[in-house]
Design an enzyme around this catalytic site. Structure first.
Site, short mmCIF file in Angstrom:
data_model
loop_
_atom_site.label_atom_id
_atom_site.label_comp_id
_atom_site.label_asym_id
_atom_site.label_seq_id
_atom_site.Cartn_x
_atom_site.Cartn_y
_atom_site.Cartn_z
N TYR A 1 0.84 -1.18 0.00
CA TYR A 1 0.00 0.00 0.00
C TYR A 1 0.88 1.24 0.00
O TYR A 1 1.68 1.44 0.90
CB TYR A 1 -0.90 0.00 1.24
CG TYR A 1 -1.76 1.23 1.33
CD1 TYR A 1 -3.01 1.24 0.73
CD2 TYR A 1 -1.32 2.37 1.96
CE1 TYR A 1 -3.79 2.38 0.78
CE2 TYR A 1 -2.10 3.51 2.02
CZ TYR A 1 -3.34 3.51 1.42
OH TYR A 1 -4.12 4.63 1.47
N TRP A 42 2.17 5.05 -2.50
CA TRP A 42 2.23 5.84 -3.73
C TRP A 42 3.64 5.73 -4.32
O TRP A 42 4.32 6.72 -4.54
CB TRP A 42 1.94 7.30 -3.43
CG TRP A 42 0.55 7.60 -2.99
CD1 TRP A 42 -0.18 6.96 -2.05
CD2 TRP A 42 -0.27 8.67 -3.47
NE1 TRP A 42 -1.41 7.56 -1.90
CE2 TRP A 42 -1.49 8.61 -2.77
CE3 TRP A 42 -0.08 9.67 -4.41
CZ2 TRP A 42 -2.51 9.52 -2.98
CZ3 TRP A 42 -1.10 10.58 -4.62
CH2 TRP A 42 -2.31 10.49 -3.92
#
Length: 760
Positions: free
Chosen positions: A110, A112
């Protein structure tokens, strides 16, 4: 910038100048009227001392083999070659699958990690694990865990609240009053998932003010709206009580739009009984709310009347659903907007997430973007994303989620590619105990993040600027080419190369690569996409040469305008086809902490409860202004905000004076879960008894061998409680926690967050 090369990051498109394999200067692309200052973290990032230089294995794991270990986070590492790492990792994956089944692998990943469409870490690892036979996965996000469950049940969607939200230009043209619960914080509008090439929010808000529009910000932080607004500094966590009081005025003064409620909503009558106190004997009046929220009852009455007589949008920030009972704020915000009867009208209605990311208010792209096919996961076991510690600590236990009773699997291998849960997750002491329980932790990352330090097998990945890719976002009109800016650092490799080698070793190499190099995948994805869309685009070589491609967008949207115009043709995807102010489904679940309609639940972590007697300050752990989550925390912009090397904590002057604290000193922030050090900033622009400490400082325990050790760098998640929003969504509740702050005596310990661990 002569000789500069263009690329794209989550926080903007830019041109970079390089020397000796390093970014030395960046500049936003022309036309970006409000570029993000986070671009300033890029210089120095490719050769930063926190880069992972080679494949490494934790010494204890290499010596003793897989198994639970409390040494994670403190052990030394051993450098190995790529062939040895591939063999060891492939053998371990085969052992776990053959012995325990694919459900025993948790594919967390999880974060970016990259704006690229191909070299996106989550896409790569999920494709690989699916072809391995599957893995336990997570649902929703730390940012929107509660919203992702409640809003589909209430309004039939949650994505459309962001991707098809009311356009900023419509707000400027038609809205009179923006009532912002949690504000509209422009620092968060610098970023978007796949990159962003324009930042229009600041200009839109100023144009809105210039034409006479008014902004009311209901938040304990003045900084939650930049520029002129009416600031109502409410007690944190009391937004639902305020919304109920506003709704009470609408209901009792005949200001609610009964026709809209009858036509477009279901269950209002049941909710109104609660609102008026007909069942519990407690009318949710402004006088009732004033005792909870710290605002004047007359102020609430006047605000409700103003909302009813003007074109009004009710906005709710994402932060308000990152609290205990976080489902209630967006649900009640939508209910309040429905009572005003302006949902679906230009400039009226509801918004969720304005000021939370650079997506709400921007026109959506009319077509899907090129994507790497990931296939189907044969394993159907999942957890809510914020339940990772619960899962690892309590295998076999049952839990409720969205009307279902599920069972936590027995995880043996945590496989993480990109992302840093030591930023996202709550109660880091508990997370460390949870990670100690599994047999193997694998991490792919370019940097020695806290998660990489807690791994057994560490895979050094390239950054987005050391490989070819392209990217774009759902609400940005440009698909941008991202040619490699610099050679790969040391022995780092693209995740695709790593997974291709592992897949070959495990017997499905051809299936994973389909015979393509990374460059061939870029061409293939582009050509497949261009053949499926309904407008002409140049061939790949021309696109790559041009550097960008402009995509068609849908400007001028108003959220739910089609539903309002014709609810029969465009019903909502709810059981009733309408806005569900009362949900029979949720009511039927019988959850004690999430009823069938929005309501006020008294939090544990708030200034009005008994816990505040011991820990009298309400800490707001919001997103930082100087970085994206924890990314590039060692960068120049992030470092410029540190106080004596620590994350800054803001405190009201009266609270600082009462504790004998002065601006610029190192303080100890603590409660009964943990402690951290931070640098004090005395600031009157927040409500007394409220302190603000952003998330994302790299977790740096004073004693890496002790899970209970304080963080010397200022990570607030050593303080937060690892409990879900409710039995319905089990979303993250890390946005708020009660604490005390005191002087730190003695020389503060050094910050070692960016120093690599010992590698033999």
């Amino acid at each position: 910038m002569p000789g500069a090369r263009r690329s794209l990051a989550h926080w903007g498109a830019f041109s970079a100048s390089l020397a000796d394999g390093e970014i030395i200067a960046v500049a936003p692309i022309p036309g970006d009227s409000d570029p993000s200052p986070l671009l300033g973290n890029l210089p120095g990032s490719l050769r930063h001392r926190s880069r992972i230089a080679s494949p490494v294995i934790r010494r204890g794991w290499l010596r003793d083999g897989p198994g639970p270990s409390t040494a994670r986070g403190a052990d030394e590492f051993v450098a190995v070659g790529w062939e040895e790492l591939t063999d060891l990792l492939a053998d371990e994956l085969r052992r776990v699958v053959d012995t325990y089944g694919n459900e025993a692998i948790y594919g967390g990943s999880y974060g970016w990690a990259s704006a690229g469409r191909f070299h996106h870490a989550q896409s790569q690892v999920h494709r690989f694990l699916k072809m391995l036979g599957g893995y336990t996965f997570s649902r929703h996000s730390y940012s929107l865990g509660a919203t992702g469950v409640i809003m589909p049940r209430v309004v039939g969607t949650h994505d459309d609240l962001f991707t098809r939200s009311t356009d900023w230009n419509v707000i400027v043209a038609h809205t009179d009053l923006l009532v912002c619960f949690g504000g509209v914080n422009l620092k968060n509008t610098g970023i978007n998932h796949g990159g962003t090439t324009a930042h229009p929010a600041r200009s839109a808000l100023q144009r809105f003010r210039d034409k006479g529009g008014a902004i009311v910000s209901i938040s304990p932080l003045r900084s939650d709206v930049d520029g002129d607004c009416r600031w109502l500094p409410a007690v944190p966590g009391t937004d639902v009580a305020i919304m109920l009081a506003l709704a009470y005025v609408l209901a009792t003064e005949d200001l609610a739009d009964r026709r809209f409620l009858d036509t477009y909503c279901t269950g209002y009558e049941r909710f109104e009984r609660y609102l008026l106190g007909q069942d519990d004997g407690v009318p949710k009046s402004p006088q009732w709310a004033a005792r909870i929220c710290g605002l004047d009852a007359v102020t609430l009455v006047e605000l409700a009347r103003a909302m009813a007589t003007q074109r009004t949008i009710v906005t709710v920030s994402w932060s308000l659903q990152r609290l205990r009972h976080g489902e209630q704020a967006p649900w009640m915000g939508l209910t309040l907007a429905a009572m005003l009867g302006q949902v679906g009208l230009p400039g009226g209605g509801f918004g969720h997430g304005y000021g939370s990311m650079n997506e709400p208010g921007l026109p959506p792209v009319r077509v899907r973007l090129p994507a790497l096919p990931q296939g189907i996961n044969p394993v159907r076991t999942f957890i809510p994303v914020a339940a990772i510690s619960d899962m690892l600590l309590h295998p076999g236990d049952t839990f409720t989620y969205n009307g279902r009773t599920l069972t936590y699997p027995d995880i043996k291998c945590v496989y993480w590619a990109g992302g840093n849960p030591f930023h996202h997750h709550q109660n880091l002491t508990r997370l460390r105990h949870a990670l100690a329980r599994v047999d193997t932790v694998v991490v792919h990352d370019p940097y020695w993040t806290p998660m990489a330090r807690h791994a057994d097998i560490v895979v050094p990945s390239t950054t987005a600027f050391e490989r070819d890719d392209y990217s774009g976002s759902r609400n940005d009109p440009l698909l941008v080419a991202m040619p490699a800016l610099a050679p790969r650092y040391a022995q780092s490799r693209d995740d695709y190369t790593t997974f291709a080698a592992l897949a070959e070793r495990l017997g499905f190499g051809e299936q994973f690569t389909e015979g393509r190099t990374a460059r061939q995948w870029l061409v293939h994805m582009y050509e497949k996409w261009s053949a499926e869309i309904d407008f002409a685009v140049p061939d790949f070589d021309q696109f790559w040469s041009d550097g960008f491609l402009r995509l068609p967008v849908e400007p001028g949207l108003t959220l739910l305008a089609d539903f309002r115009a014709d609810p029969q043709t465009y019903p909502l995807a709810t059981p009733s086809g309408k806005i569900e102010i009362f949900s029979d489904d949720i009511h039927g679940f019988g959850y004690p902490d999430c009823a069938g309609h929005p309501r006020w639940y008294e939090p544990v972590e708030w200034l009005g409860g008994p816990r505040a007697e011991q820990f009298p300050l309400h800490l707001i752990a919001n997103q930082p202004a100087t970085r994206l989550h924890s990314q590039l925390d060692g960068g120049p912009i992030s470092q410029s905000a540190k106080i004596q090397g620590r994350e800054p904590i803001r405190m009201h002057p009266s609270d600082a004076a009462a504790r004998g604290l002065v601006d610029g000193q190192v303080v100890r922030v603590f409660n009964d879960r943990g402690a951290c050090l931070a640098g004090l900033v005395v600031d009157a622009a927040l409500r007394p008894r409220v302190v603000q400490l952003s998330t994302g400082a790299w977790y740096d325990p004073a004693d890496p061998a002790d899970p209970d050790s304080p963080c010397v760098h200022g990570n607030p998640n050593v303080l937060t409680d690892d409990v879900g929003t409710s039995s319905l969504a089990r979303g993250c509740t890390g946005a708020a926690v009660l604490v005390e702050v005191e002087t730190f005596n003695g020389p503060p310990p050094p910050v070692r967050a960016y120093e690599p661990p010992v590698i033999r």
